[in-house]
Motif scaffolding. Structure first.
Motif, short mmCIF file in Angstrom:
data_model
loop_
_atom_site.label_atom_id
_atom_site.label_comp_id
_atom_site.label_asym_id
_atom_site.label_seq_id
_atom_site.Cartn_x
_atom_site.Cartn_y
_atom_site.Cartn_z
N ALA A 81 -0.42 9.97 -0.37
CA ALA A 81 -0.38 9.49 -1.75
C ALA A 81 -1.52 10.08 -2.56
O ALA A 81 -2.59 10.36 -2.04
N THR A 111 -1.56 2.34 -0.32
CA THR A 111 -1.54 3.79 -0.31
C THR A 111 -1.02 4.26 1.04
O THR A 111 -1.02 3.52 2.02
N HIS A 112 -0.58 5.49 1.05
CA HIS A 112 -0.19 6.10 2.32
C HIS A 112 -0.89 7.44 2.43
O HIS A 112 -1.52 7.90 1.46
N PRO A 142 -11.36 1.70 -3.73
CA PRO A 142 -10.02 1.49 -4.27
C PRO A 142 -9.97 0.10 -4.91
O PRO A 142 -10.80 -0.74 -4.62
N GLN A 185 4.22 4.44 -7.31
CA GLN A 185 3.71 4.55 -5.94
C GLN A 185 4.05 3.30 -5.13
O GLN A 185 4.41 3.38 -3.96
N ARG A 215 1.03 3.80 -10.64
CA ARG A 215 0.85 2.75 -9.64
C ARG A 215 2.18 2.07 -9.31
O ARG A 215 2.47 1.78 -8.14
N GLU A 261 -4.57 9.62 -4.82
CA GLU A 261 -5.48 8.50 -5.02
C GLU A 261 -5.54 8.24 -6.51
O GLU A 261 -5.84 9.13 -7.30
N CYS A 315 -1.90 -1.92 -4.83
CA CYS A 315 -3.11 -1.21 -4.42
C CYS A 315 -2.86 -0.35 -3.18
O CYS A 315 -3.76 0.33 -2.69
#
Lengths: 129, 593
Positions: free
Chosen positions: B168, B164-165, B177, B64, B61, B170, B162
Motif C-alpha cells: 500500500a 495498510t498492507h 501512522p 485503500q 484512505r 503510505e 488506518c
C-alpha cells in the motif's frame, strides 16, 4: 526628542493578543504595542486564510472602551497585499493620542473587499501579558 | 479548494442507499446508517473528492480501506458490501451494519468473566492472525474498534481506515501512522524521539505493535470496571516503566492471564508473543483452564453500574455513551486522541477501583484543576532554566534524555542558574526516583507535584551568542511566526498537555523580508517543551500556554542553541492540558518572562 516624538518617559511597550475571524478568514498573531509622546503603534502579523481572496489592509482605527477613537495609518512592506495563505507584518500607527491612553483598545484593521480584522485587548502601557 | 461535505439529512439517497441517520463523523469520513431493500448497512463517505485539496487524503484512505477489506473474509472482520461515488464525487464504501456494543460497553453491560473475555480475544487473535498472514495490519486496534454483535455475541473488528498492507501507499507523510496514542507500543514513541529532526522519518508498523495494542485492550478490560469512562488513566506505553501487572490492580484476574497480558505489553517487542497465531494458541490454552477464577466476573457488577453522564467540557468527550452502537469511526477521536495524552506525558491516576493502591513511588499524579493557582506544584526539573542538551549525556530534559536505559536511580541533574529567585528547587518531598527523571518521565511515572508552569530563566550565553552572531536575530526585539506543533495542522486548535515535546516550524506564506532572511519557511524550532499557566488572564482567557524551544535548524545552517518562547492565551484549560491555537508568533529572548 527635538521633534517631540519621544520625551523623557521614553517608549512604553505592551502586548497584543492574537485575534481570529473565521468568517472573514483573517487571523493575527501575538504582537506588540508601543507608545511614545504623541503616537501609538501596533505591530502584528496578519494571515489571510487559504481559499480567501487576496487582502490588502488599508486603514486602521483604535476604539477605546470608554469611547475614545484614534484613526491610524497602516504601514506594510511591499504593496501590502496578502495572498491567500500568506502573511504580512502590519503596523498600525496613530499620530495623535487622546489625554487618557491608559485604556484598553480594540484595533480594527480595515482592508479590501470590505473585510476587516478586530484585534481586542490592545494596551499601550503594560508589560508583556 | 476542498469540498467539505455537508452533513446529509436522513432521507437523502446516495446511489440507491437511503440515509437513515449519521452514525459517526471523523476526520477522514462520515459514516451513515443506510438501508437498501429494507436491510441496514453502514455507509462510509470520504470527506473530500479525489482533488488536490484533499490534504488528509480522505479519498485515498477510503479507497485503500475498501481494497483491504475486499481481500479479507473472516467472521470476525467487518465485510464490505459495495462502493461507489456520491453525486458530489465523494467516494463511499458500504459495510455490514453491526448492531452491537463496543468492547468497553460490552464489558460494562455484561460483566463478563475472564473466560468470556478470553473467548472474545481468542477470536480476535484468530482474525488478526488471518489478516497478518495476508500482510495486513489494522494499526488502530482499540476497544472502540471491536464491536460485540448483539444477536450472537461475536466480536467484529471494524474501522480499517488506518490499515495498510505490504504494497500500500503510505498515506501518512512522516512520523507515526494514524492511530490512537493510548494503544501505541512504546517503541513508537522511542522512534519519534529518536527521529525528531528527520522530517521524513516514518515508523515501520509491525505485528508486535498490533500485539501490544491487543494487550492494552485486554489490560483495560481486566483492570478497569468502566473502560468507557473518560478520565486520566495509567499510561500503558511509557518507554521505561511497564504498567502494574493486571493482577496487582485487580486481584480477580487469574495469574496466568495476568502474566500473558504482561508479556503482550512488554517494553521490548521481542519479548511479546512472536506473532498473533502464537498469541491465539496461548489465549486458547488459558481458555481451557477450568479454574474458578476464570468463571467469575472480573469486576463485580456493583462496580459497573452505569456512571452518571460525563460532565460537560471533558476534552475527550466522544460519541454518546451507554447506547448500543453500530459501526463508528476510529477517527472520531482524532482531536480527543491528542488529549488522551501522548504516552510519555500521560498522567498516571490510580484507577479508582483499584483494590490495592500501589506503593510509592507510583503515587497518582494529581491533576491541576483549572484556574487554581498551582501552589502545590513543585519543580521536578528546571527545564526553563537551561536549554535541553544537544548531546546525550548532558543534564536536562530534552526528549533525547528519555532513553530506554535511563536508570531510575539517576541523580538529579545539577540545577542550572536561575534568573530570579522563584519557586524552583523546592521539592524536598519528592521521592528520589522522581528527582532524577526528566519532566516527561516524571509525569509518566506519576511523580507528585510535577511541573506544569514555566520557571523564569536566563538564556545561556552560548545560545544568546548563537542567536546574535550566527542567526543574526534581534534578541528581545523581534518575532517570528511558527506552527507550534508540526505534527498538527496550522489551522488546528489542539490540546497541549504540559510537558509535551513539540517541534515548531515556520510555515509557508511568510512575506516579511527580514523574516525570510533570518528565519525562512521550513526553519524548525526543536526541543520545544509545553508549559501551562492555569490562571485566568486579564483578558478573560482561562490560562496561557508557554512553549520554550531550545534549538533551531535554519535551512542550510547547522543546528544551533537558542531561547525561543511562544506565549499564547489558552482557549480552555483542563487538568494539565490547555487548548490553544497551533499558529502564533514567538520571540528570541535573553530571559523570560
Amino acid at each position: 526628542m527635538l521633534l517631540g516624538y519621544v520625551d523623557e518617559k521614553g517608549v512604553r511597550r505592551g502586548a497584543v493578543r492574537p485575534a481570529k475571524d473565521d468568517a472573514l478568514g483573517l487571523e493575527s498573531g501575538q504582537g506588540s504595542s508601543y507608545r511614545g509622546a504623541t503616537w501609538a503603534l501596533v505591530d502584528v502579523v496578519i494571515v489571510n486564510s487559504a481559499g480567501q481572496q487576496p487582502w490588502t489592509p488599508r486603514e486602521a482605527i483604535f476604539r477605546g472602551k470608554r469611547g475614545a477613537t484614534l484613526p491610524a495609518r497602516v504601514v506594510t512592506v511591499g504593496n501590502g497585499e496578502i495572498a491567500p495563505g500568506a502573511s504580512l507584518r502590519v503596523l498600525a500607527v496613530a499620530d495623535t493620542l487622546p489625554a487618557s491612553v491608559g485604556e484598553v483598545f480594540a484595533l480594527e484593521v480595515r482592508g479590501s473587499g470590505g473585510r476587516s480584522l478586530v484585534i481586542p485587548g490592545v494596551r499601550f502601557t503594560e508589560g508583556d501579558q | 479548494m476542498t469540498l467539505n461535505l455537508i452533513r446529509l439529512p436522513s432521507g437523502t439517497v446516495i446511489d440507491g442507499w437511503h440515509v437513515v441517520k449519521e452514525l459517526g463523523n471523523g476526520g477522514f469520513a462520515v459514516v451513515y446508517l443506510v438501508e437498501k431493500n429494507g436491510k441496514p448497512h453502514a455507509l462510509k463517505l470520504a470527506r473530500h473528492r479525489d482533488a488536490s485539496g484533499d490534504e488528509k487524503k480522505t479519498h485515498a484512505r477510503v479507497v485503500q480501506e475498501l481494497a483491504i477489506l475486499l481481500t479479507l473474509s473472516h467472521p470476525n472482520i467487518v465485510s464490505p458490501r459495495g462502493f461507489g461515488y456520491a453525486e458530489t464525487g465523494n467516494v463511499f464504501l458500504v459495510l455490514d451494519y453491526v448492531d452491537g456494543w463496543t468492547l468497553g460497553e460490552w464489558k460494562e453491560r455484561k460483566h463478563p468473566t475472564a473466560h468470556e473475555i478470553l473467548s472474545v480475544f481468542v477470536k480476535l487473535a484468530s482474525a488478526l492472525a488471518y489478516m497478518h498472514s495476508k500482510g495486513i495490519l489494522h494499526r488502530d486496534l482499540k476497544l472502540e474498534n471491536v464491536l460485540i454483535r448483539k444477536s450472537d455475541g461475536e466480536p467484529v473488528i471494524i474501522d480499517y481506515s488506518c490499515a495498510t498492507h505490504g504494497h500500500a501507499d503510505e498515506l501518512t507523510d512522516e512520523g507515526l501512522p494514524p492511530g490512537t496514542d493510548r494503544f501505541r507500543a512504546p517503541e513508537q514513541f522511542r522512534f519519534l524521539r529518536a527521529h525528531l529532526d528527520e522530517h521524513r522519518a516514518r515508523y515501520a508498523f509491525q505485528v508486535a505493535d498490533e500485539i501490544f495494542a491487543l494487550g492494552a485492550m485486554l489490560y483495560e478490560l481486566l483492570t478497569d470496571a468502566r473502560p468507557t469512562q473518560h478520565r486520566d488513566r495509567f499510561t500503558l506505553n511509557h518507554p521505561i516503566a511497564a504498567p502494574l501487572a493486571a493482577r496487582v490492580v485487580n486481584p480477580r484476574v487469574p495469574a496466568a492471564l495476568s502474566d500473558l497480558v504482561e508479556s503482550m505489553l512488554s517494553r521490548d517487542p521481542t519479548r511479546r508473543p512472536v506473532d498473533t497465531e502464537v498469541l491465539r494458541r496461548e489465549l486458547a490454552e488459558l481458555l481451557e483452564d477450568p479454574g474458578a477464577d476464570y468463571t467469575a466476573p472480573v469486576h463485580p457488577p456493583s462496580e459497573q453500574r452505569q456512571p452518571e453522564p460525563a460532565e460537560g467540557g471533558a476534552p475527550a468527550a466522544l460519541a454518546p455513551k451507554g447506547k448500543p452502537r453500530s459501526l463508528r469511526l476510529g477517527q472520531l477521536a482524532a482531536g480527543a486522541a491528542v488529549v488522551v495524552l501522548a504516552a510519555v506525558v500521560a498522567l498516571w491516576n490510580v484507577p479508582q477501583e483499584a483494590p490495592t493502591p500501589p506503593a510509592e513511588p507510583h503515587v497518582a499524579a494529581r491533576a491541576v484543576p483549572p484556574n487554581v493557582p498551582s501552589a502545590p506544584l513543585k519543580t521536578v526539573s528546571p527545564d526553563m532554566s537551561a536549554p535541553a542538551p544537544m548531546f546525550p549525556g548532558d543534564a536536562g530534559t530534552a526528549p533525547a534524555a528519555v532513553q530506554e536505559d535511563v536508570s531510575v536511580k539517576t541523580q538529579r541533574p545539577e540545577a542550572p542558574k536561575q534568573a530570579r529567585a522563584g519557586r524552583a528547587q523546592t521539592a524536598p518531598t519528592l521521592p528520589d526516583v522522581c528527582k532524577g527523571l526528566p519532566l516527561v518521565a516524571a509525569l509518566a511515572m506519576g511523580c507528585p507535584g510535577v511541573q506544569v508552569r514555566p520557571e523564569p530563566f536566563t538564556c545561556p550565553a552560548g545560545a544568546q551568542e548563537a542567536m546574535r552572531d550566527e542567526l543574526h536575530w534581534r534578541v528581545d526585539g523581534e518575532r517570528f511566526q511558527l506552527v507550534i506543533d508540526d505534527r498538527k495542522g496550522r489551522e488546528e486548535d489542539p490540546w497541549f498537555p504540559a510537558g509535551a515535546d513539540v517541534v515548531g516550524v515556520v510555515p509557508k506564506g511568510v512575506t516579511d523580508p527580514r523574516h525570510l532572511q533570518v528565519a525562512p519557511p521550513g526553519t524548525r524550532f526543536l526541543g520545544g517543551k509545553v508549559y501551562l499557566i492555569p490562571e485566568k488572564t486579564r483578558d478573560g482567557d482561562p490560562g496561557r500556554v508557554v512553549v520554550k524551544y531550545d534549538r533551531v535548524k535554519v535551512p542550510g545552517k547547522d543546528e544551533l542553541p537558542v531561547c525561543f518562547v511562544v506565549d499564547l492565551p489558552a482557549e480552555a484549560v483542563k487538568d494539565t492540558a490547555a487548548k490553544s491555537r497551533n499558529w502564533g508568533t514567538g520571540k528570541p529572548v535573553s530571559e523570560w518572562p
